[in-house]
Design a protein around this motif. Structure first.
Motif, PDB file in Angstrom:
ATOM      1  N   MET A 104       1.865  11.398  11.290  1.00 40.20           N
ATOM      2  CA  MET A 104       2.064  11.630   9.860  1.00 40.20           C
ATOM      3  C   MET A 104       1.059  10.794   9.059  1.00 40.20           C
ATOM      4  N   ALA A 105       0.882   9.551   9.464  1.00 40.44           N
ATOM      5  CA  ALA A 105      -0.067   8.669   8.770  1.00 40.44           C
ATOM      6  C   ALA A 105      -1.489   9.192   8.937  1.00 40.44           C
ATOM      7  N   LYS A 106      -1.805   9.679  10.123  1.00 46.37           N
ATOM      8  CA  LYS A 106      -3.152  10.183  10.408  1.00 46.37           C
ATOM      9  C   LYS A 106      -3.442  11.418   9.545  1.00 46.37           C
ATOM     10  N   ASP A 107      -2.497  12.341   9.508  1.00 42.39           N
ATOM     11  CA  ASP A 107      -2.695  13.549   8.700  1.00 42.39           C
ATOM     12  C   ASP A 107      -2.917  13.191   7.241  1.00 42.39           C
ATOM     13  N   TYR A 108      -2.134  12.237   6.784  1.00 44.12           N
ATOM     14  CA  TYR A 108      -2.273  11.835   5.382  1.00 44.12           C
ATOM     15  C   TYR A 108      -3.634  11.171   5.135  1.00 44.12           C
ATOM     16  N   ALA A 109      -4.056  10.343   6.093  1.00 45.97           N
ATOM     17  CA  ALA A 109      -5.336   9.629   5.930  1.00 45.97           C
ATOM     18  C   ALA A 109      -6.513  10.598   5.918  1.00 45.97           C
ATOM     19  N   LEU A 110      -6.334  11.772   6.524  1.00 41.97           N
ATOM     20  CA  LEU A 110      -7.393  12.786   6.506  1.00 41.97           C
ATOM     21  C   LEU A 110      -7.364  13.598   5.212  1.00 41.97           C
ATOM     22  N   ASP A 111      -6.183  13.772   4.659  1.00 42.69           N
ATOM     23  CA  ASP A 111      -6.014  14.597   3.449  1.00 42.69           C
ATOM     24  C   ASP A 111      -6.284  13.852   2.156  1.00 42.69           C
ATOM     25  N   ARG A 112      -5.979  12.590   2.159  1.00 45.04           N
ATOM     26  CA  ARG A 112      -5.999  11.828   0.922  1.00 45.04           C
ATOM     27  C   ARG A 112      -7.389  11.251   0.642  1.00 45.04           C
ATOM     28  N   TYR A 113      -7.876  11.439  -0.573  1.00 39.11           N
ATOM     29  CA  TYR A 113      -9.169  10.886  -0.968  1.00 39.11           C
ATOM     30  C   TYR A 113      -8.960   9.766  -1.970  1.00 39.11           C
ATOM     31  N   ALA A 114      -9.737   8.707  -1.852  1.00 42.76           N
ATOM     32  CA  ALA A 114      -9.741   7.629  -2.845  1.00 42.76           C
ATOM     33  C   ALA A 114     -11.159   7.079  -2.920  1.00 42.76           C
ATOM     34  N   PHE A 115     -11.593   6.763  -4.101  1.00 43.05           N
ATOM     35  CA  PHE A 115     -12.965   6.285  -4.326  1.00 43.05           C
ATOM     36  C   PHE A 115     -13.983   7.254  -3.726  1.00 43.05           C
ATOM     37  N   GLY A 116     -13.664   8.539  -3.822  1.00 45.96           N
ATOM     38  CA  GLY A 116     -14.628   9.548  -3.409  1.00 45.96           C
ATOM     39  C   GLY A 116     -14.699   9.850  -1.930  1.00 45.96           C
ATOM     40  N   ARG A 117     -13.781   9.313  -1.127  1.00 43.17           N
ATOM     41  CA  ARG A 117     -13.821   9.612   0.307  1.00 43.17           C
ATOM     42  C   ARG A 117     -12.414   9.612   0.910  1.00 43.17           C
ATOM     43  N   GLN A 118     -12.324  10.213   2.092  1.00 43.09           N
ATOM     44  CA  GLN A 118     -11.030  10.232   2.787  1.00 43.09           C
ATOM     45  C   GLN A 118     -10.605   8.793   3.077  1.00 43.09           C
ATOM     46  N   ILE A 119      -9.334   8.481   2.834  1.00 44.59           N
ATOM     47  CA  ILE A 119      -8.927   7.084   3.084  1.00 44.59           C
ATOM     48  C   ILE A 119      -9.018   6.742   4.573  1.00 44.59           C
ATOM     49  N   GLY A 120      -8.962   7.772   5.412  1.00 52.00           N
ATOM     50  CA  GLY A 120      -9.109   7.544   6.857  1.00 52.00           C
ATOM     51  C   GLY A 120     -10.503   7.111   7.265  1.00 52.00           C
ATOM     52  N   SER A 121     -11.451   7.122   6.337  1.00 55.55           N
ATOM     53  CA  SER A 121     -12.793   6.642   6.671  1.00 55.55           C
ATOM     54  C   SER A 121     -12.936   5.143   6.403  1.00 55.55           C
ATOM     55  N   TYR A 122     -11.944   4.537   5.777  1.00 53.31           N
ATOM     56  CA  TYR A 122     -11.971   3.085   5.541  1.00 53.31           C
ATOM     57  C   TYR A 122     -11.464   2.355   6.781  1.00 53.31           C
ATOM     58  N   GLN A 123     -12.160   1.285   7.124  1.00 53.76           N
ATOM     59  CA  GLN A 123     -11.756   0.568   8.344  1.00 53.76           C
ATOM     60  C   GLN A 123     -10.374  -0.066   8.216  1.00 53.76           C
ATOM     61  N   ALA A 124      -9.995  -0.432   7.008  1.00 55.11           N
ATOM     62  CA  ALA A 124      -8.654  -1.025   6.855  1.00 55.11           C
ATOM     63  C   ALA A 124      -7.602  -0.046   7.354  1.00 55.11           C
ATOM     64  N   ILE A 125      -7.807   1.237   7.075  1.00 54.56           N
ATOM     65  CA  ILE A 125      -6.856   2.256   7.522  1.00 54.56           C
ATOM     66  C   ILE A 125      -7.087   2.597   8.999  1.00 54.56           C
ATOM     67  N   LYS A 126      -8.357   2.726   9.364  1.00 51.88           N
ATOM     68  CA  LYS A 126      -8.653   3.077  10.761  1.00 51.88           C
ATOM     69  C   LYS A 126      -8.083   2.042  11.727  1.00 51.88           C
ATOM     70  N   HIS A 127      -8.274   0.777  11.397  1.00 50.92           N
ATOM     71  CA  HIS A 127      -7.819  -0.264  12.313  1.00 50.92           C
ATOM     72  C   HIS A 127      -6.293  -0.316  12.377  1.00 50.92           C
ATOM     73  N   LYS A 128      -5.674  -0.054  11.247  1.00 48.45           N
ATOM     74  CA  LYS A 128      -4.212  -0.018  11.220  1.00 48.45           C
ATOM     75  C   LYS A 128      -3.704   1.090  12.157  1.00 48.45           C
ATOM     76  N   LEU A 129      -4.314   2.256  12.056  1.00 48.20           N
ATOM     77  CA  LEU A 129      -3.859   3.363  12.894  1.00 48.20           C
ATOM     78  C   LEU A 129      -4.220   3.119  14.365  1.00 48.20           C
ATOM     79  N   ALA A 130      -5.377   2.486  14.597  1.00 47.36           N
ATOM     80  CA  ALA A 130      -5.742   2.154  15.982  1.00 47.36           C
ATOM     81  C   ALA A 130      -4.717   1.178  16.566  1.00 47.36           C
ATOM     82  N   ASP A 131      -4.272   0.227  15.748  1.00 44.79           N
ATOM     83  CA  ASP A 131      -3.258  -0.724  16.221  1.00 44.79           C
ATOM     84  C   ASP A 131      -1.942  -0.019  16.550  1.00 44.79           C
ATOM     85  N   MET A 132      -1.590   0.970  15.734  1.00 49.17           N
ATOM     86  CA  MET A 132      -0.382   1.757  16.050  1.00 49.17           C
ATOM     87  C   MET A 132      -0.543   2.424  17.410  1.00 49.17           C
TER      88      MET A 132
END
Lengths: 409, 372
Positions: free
Chosen positions: B248-276
């Motif tokens: 669910m978090a991954k799908d959202y991170a791909l859909d949601r844009y902030a500051f002009g890009r998918q939030i899933g492209s930010y390492q803060a989010i990527k690392h969080k999901l990698a830790d999960m």
């Protein structure tokens, strides 16, 4: 569910056991680690002898095709051989980078004649190879290399510096990625060569680490001449060739066996906390349990990977979690074990310190394992991008000529 | 090397997964959350029709006679769907307790009804705000009657019978009893918990009729034994839920844009999901070993069960909470589905006792095995 061999695996294991019994010594551990700078010539020479024996029997490269001197065997056979060999004190560690990364790259990109010349001597341990990728300004961003090669007739002239090169001081050959065109974007201006490490203009110096050891080298190139025939892939295609090597790196890099929950449990029985053995303390117990599930989790993840190999399947992405877990565990567990010792935790004298200062030395070296072979951060990016399918970070250097990129130190 | 589920077990998993995705969307959990219903009767009926309530009940008592491994794959899918059904209480705990410690006549009396879902069972252990232990059980058994109060009892309002942990006053030993919860001598109050998509109750026994089960000389060991089996099965349910949270978090991170890009492209989010992902895989690998020990009755079951539970609780708690964090504000709304996993992660993580307790059990085993 079981951990048993299939019939074929059991037969292969028997065959390997018999061969090892006849050929390997169970005696004193001889030889050195490939990454020890003060490697003795005789250690290397013993390792060469053992490697030749293995190669003759086909066990040096079990998964390679027979045309390259391999056994044409399966990945699980290779694992079985390693498991059995590990029961013997045979000298290993000099040829892993060459056979695990360099020669597979050669096989994929070199000419037939070159492979006929180089594969067999490497397999038999006659020639050692190293990998020259990292640079002072190109670590995680390894495509940012600055060592340059300029065309001069039928040769290339290489100038620059490589760093963190394992085994460079005893290697005969190396593979190297260099910049041949700084006027195009970063990944597009690279080319890939193999070269003779004894070439004029190459200087190898050990790097002393904070742990006190010196397991790697820096390698300086001053007008080193390499024939164009030793280029792998087209000019400008170097990154594509490098990816062949890096794909194999993921298989080759791990973390050594280190003090784990069992050592911590032992330490917690030996030291007191509030006038009773520390093992009685619930915080201590909680920490031991945390590291237990990490260690056992990795152990059984490996079993899952082996199961896939055993069935002839490609292992799932779970095999990528290893170093993300084990490297920080090394550091955190050591740090906690020192904390248990109070002020004495700083003592790094193996004669005095608890458990011969295993935690202190582990703590010092662990800082390096979180970086070597992919930092914690890069490995998380890899999981996020390749396993979970998240997008790459925005690359500000993508469409900019390399020589116009901003750079720091 | 065969450290994996069989093709048949994977097919069963597919079958359960398909049934649940067709019939148990998170709207079903929402319906239970927002209504007075205690569970989804439709989903429960469907699981019964698939024979799943009888998965590990011997064929002679009307079950499928399969093993623990089949229950593990079912559990994972139930967790993934956050299914609002009393499956863990009735199957991993109630039914397993009777299979293990019921007398022959109790097995004949209860198991066929449990197998076909005619009855729902549960396991009643905790009594106070403290973790239950051999010493603090105050519910008593004497002369075929029990007296005391159990809280919280998972699925306590919707169950027909309970396996109640008591102190037998005849010999001062811990014992197990089977109690008919529909009796007029049993008072049940539904209680408010973190996860209203699952029923929980306070149950008061006042001279309630109880059948003593056959735990031999095991005493508290029988309770531990039941909890160890359930811990492995529940770990799979937790892993399913954790994976659903991650997806669910991954799908959202791909859909949601902030500051002009998918939030899933930010390492803060990527690392969080990698830790999960890492925590989930560690939990899965530990739990595979737990499943193997449970299925084989292996000597390592105690430590493997504790490791499965500690790892799975850690993975699910982390994934559920960080999934909300990844979603940002929307994840904290009533309308978002993130809440089901957030709620369920705590309910499952505490159901069989806390992580502190299970970590202690794990280290007890290490000490017993004298590892070091």
């Amino acid at each position: 569910m079981d951990f048993n061999d299939t019939k074929e695996e059991a037969d292969f294991r028997e065959e390997v056991k018999t061969w090892l019994k006849e050929n390997a010594s169970k005696g004193e551990k001889v030889g050195g680690r490939y990454d020890a700078i003060d490697v003795q010539e005789d250690a290397l020479s013993r390792a060469r002898d053992w490697q030749a024996k293995k190669a003759e029997a086909g066990y040096a490269a079990i998964t390679w095709p027979e045309e390259f001197g391999g056994l044409g065997g399966t990945a699980i056979q290779s694992v079985i051989y390693s498991q059995e060999e590990a029961k013997y004190n045979v000298p290993t560690g000099f040829f892993e980078i060459g056979l695990g990364m360099c020669i597979p790259t050669m096989m994929a990109w070199a000419t037939k004649e070159q492979n006929e010349r180089f594969v067999k001597p490497a397999l038999y341990g006659e020639e050692v190879w190293c990998q020259l990728f990292s640079e002072p300004s190109a670590g995680s961003d390894v495509a940012g290399v600055r060592t340059k090669a300029e065309k001069d007739g039928d040769d290339w002239i290489i100038n620059g510096q490589k760093v963190w090169t394992s085994g460079a001081h005893f290697s005969d050959f190396g593979i190297i990625v260099v910049r041949t065109d700084p006027n195009v974007a970063k990944h597009k201006g690279l080319s890939f060569f193999f070269l003779d490490m004894k070439s004029e203009g190459i200087e190898v110096k050990p790097i002393r680490q904070l742990s006190g050891g010196a397991n790697f080298n820096e390698v300086f190139f001053t007008d080193v001449r390499v024939p164009d025939s030793q280029r792998l892939g087209d000019v400008g295609q170097g990154w594509k060739v490098a990816l062949t090597t890096l794909m194999n790196e993921r298989l080759a890099i791990g973390v050594p066996k280190s003090a784990d929950y069992s050592s911590l449990t032992r330490a917690a029985k030996e030291v007191d906390l509030n006038d009773q053995p520390a093992i009685k303390n619930d915080l201590v117990r909680s920490k031991i349990a945390d590291w237990y599930i990490q260690a056992e989790g990795l152990k059984y993840t490996k079993m899952r990977t082996l199961t896939a190999l055993s069935k002839g399947e490609t292992p799932g992405p779970e095999s990528s979690i290893g170093k993300i877990v084990s490297a920080p565990k090394m550091q955190d567990l050591a740090s906690f074990a020192m904390d248990l010792q109070g002020a004495a935790g700083i003592i790094n004298d193996s004669e005095i310190a608890l458990l011969h200062s295993i935690f202190q030395s582990q703590w010092l070296s662990a800082a390096g394992y979180r970086i070597a072979g992919g930092t914690d951060e890069i490995l998380r990016n890899i999981v996020a991008e390749r396993v979970l399918g998240l997008p790459q970070d925005v690359r500000v250097d993508k469409a900019v000529p390399f020589n116009e990129l901003p750079s720091g130190r | 090397m065969n450290f994996d589920f069989s093709e048949d077990q994977k097919m069963l998993k597919e079958q359960v997964s398909k049934f649940l995705s067709d019939n148990c969307s998170l709207d079903v959990a929402r319906d239970i959350l927002e209504s007075d219903k205690t569970y989804s009767e439709e989903v429960w009926r469907g699981l019964v029709d698939l024979g799943l309530t009888g998965t590990a009940i011997p064929e002679e008592y009307g079950g499928l006679g399969l093993g623990a491994l089949e229950l593990c794959v079912v559990a994972e899918e139930l967790g993934r769907a956050a299914a609002p059904v009393p499956f863990s209480s009735s199957v991993y705990l109630g039914t397993e307790a009777i299979v293990k410690y019921g007398t022959d006549s109790q097995k004949e009396k209860w198991l066929p009804k449990l197998a076909v879902g005619e009855l729902i069972s549960t396991f009643a252990l905790p009594e106070t705000n403290s973790e239950p232990t051999e010493k603090n059980i105050k519910t008593t058994f004497s002369n075929g009657k029990i007296n005391g109060r159990k809280i919280p009892v998972a699925d306590g309002s919707c169950s027909d019978i309970a396996i109640v942990v008591v102190k037998n006053t005849d010999n001062d030993h811990i014992a197990l009893t089977i109690v008919d919860l529909t009796s007029e001598y049993v008072k049940r109050n539904q209680i408010s918990t973190l996860d209203p998509s699952r029923d929980h109750a306070e149950i008061i026994f006042e001279n309630s009729d109880a059948e003593l089960m056959d735990t031999g000389d095991e005493g508290w060991g029988a309770i531990e034994n039941i909890l160890n089996s359930a811990a492995v099965l529940m770990a799979f349910e937790q892993i399913g839920g954790a994976e659903a949270s991650l997806n669910m978090a991954k799908d959202y991170a791909l859909d949601r844009y902030a500051f002009g890009r998918q939030i899933g492209s930010y390492q803060a989010i990527k690392h969080k999901l990698a830790d999960m992902y890492v925590k989930i895989e560690l939990a899965r690998s530990n739990s595979y070993y737990g499943a193997m020990m449970l299925n084989d009755g292996g000597a390592d079951l105690k430590i493997a069960a504790a490791a499965s539970r500690v790892a799975a609780t850690d993975a699910y708690n982390f994934a559920a909470q960080e999934s909300i964090q990844t979603h940002g504000g929307i994840g904290f709304t009533w309308e978002a589905d993130t809440q089901f996993f957030y709620r369920r992660s705590q309910v499952l993580g505490l159901a069989l006792g806390s992580s502190i307790t299970w970590k202690n059990k794990l280290v007890n085993q290490l000490e017993e095995k004298n590892i070091s």
